[in-house]
Design an enzyme around this catalytic site. Structure first.
Site: not given
Length: 312
Positions: A148, A225, A227, A256, A287
């Protein structure tokens, strides 16, 4: 229309919405429960990741017409339920895709050239040239899972190199002149580098596990980069130890919290994370792949533009 903002963003977001005739209120400290009690007063709601938007919250938002997330993904929102209530969901992946593409490339080149290791050694007075002999990206095959906004941005950055770029995506016909769409099996057979650009969904949580890793024909480099929960860190540790994964650049970690603002929910540091932070072939960042000076502005501008197009 009255909009509530619960996370700070670039000032242009509120300034431009004011100019468009919206009434904007800010509350960056109230608890979710407090906000839920008065969310019925608002037509719009702007959030980054401070808390999740679940069915109970949506039920309380009886006048809500849209939720704007100043970020790429919508995983902290019960999207299906919100849309069933007629609420428009607005995200801004266009705003930080360039930043993510650049960060992914920076991590890959740093790993190939051992820049973190070399920098640390030189600062310690060590001049170890042979131990820091690097690799060249030219001639390698880079596999992207997810094609995407983020995957396409990274592929565009790779155009300056003599590389083969493959992509795998659940959607058909997403390839362009920067990448060739292939099956997951072919991607695993050919890739020297794997870069993840997927949202957090039931399908992607724990996707990069022992079975998945061992499905690659060659040892490979991993860039994430996207999730953190896509990668099972203990399995990554084992693959790094065995050499199946040659190195990893991780901007996100499975530890996280959902807000992306904190790492651990308690003081116990997992063994796998202890291994990562001592590994010379692992690069970590907090992040921030999409967290540039420019993307802060572009994310907010994207939200304004989409609200304007829909409601003005």
């Amino acid at each position: 229309m009255k909009i509530l903002h619960i996370d700070t963003n670039h000032p242009l977001l509120i300034n431009q919405l004011n100019n468009l005739g919206f009434t904007n209120e800010e509350d960056y400290t109230a608890s979710k429960d407090d906000i839920q009690k008065r969310i019925h007063q608002y037509d719009g709601f702007i959030i980054r990741s401070r808390f999740s938007i679940d069915a109970n919250f949506i039920d309380a938002a009886t006048n809500l017409k849209f939720i704007g997330r100043v970020g790429a993904g919508l995983e902290n929102i019960d999207c299906d339920y919100a849309e069933s209530k007629g609420i428009t969901l607005i995200a801004a992946p266009e705003g930080n895709r360039n930043a993510v593409g650049e960060h992914s490339l920076a991590m890959l080149l740093s790993l190939f050239n051992k820049l973190n290791k070399a920098d640390k050694e030189v600062r310690q007075g060590k001049w170890l040239r042979e131990a820091n002999r690097g690799l060249e990206l030219d001639g390698k095959t880079v596999g992207l899972i997810g094609y995407g906004n983020m995957g396409k941005a990274f592929a565009k950055k790779l155009r300056g190199f003599d590389v083969t770029v493959l992509c795998y995506d659940l959607k058909p016909n997403v390839a362009d002149h920067n990448a060739t769409q292939v099956s997951l099996q072919e991607l695993q057979e050919r890739s020297d580098v794997l870069s993840l650009h997927t949202p957090e969904t039931p399908l992607t949580i724990g996707m990069v596990n022992e079975t998945f890793i061992n499905g690659f024909k060659k040892s490979f480099w991993l860039i994430n980069t996207a999730r953190g929960k896509s990668v099972v860190t203990s399995h990554l540790m084992s693959a790094l130890q065995s050499g199946k994964i040659l190195g990893a650049g991780l901007d996100v970690l499975e530890y996280e919290k959902s807000s992306f603002e904190n790492l651990f929910t308690n003081n116990d540091m997992p063994e796998a994370f202890k291994y990562l932070i001592t590994s010379e072939n692992v690069i970590l960042s907090p992040h921030v792949a999409g967290w540039t000076i420019e993307s802060k502005e572009k994310l907010s501008q994207t939200i304004v533009d989409k609200i304007k197009a829909k409601f003005c």
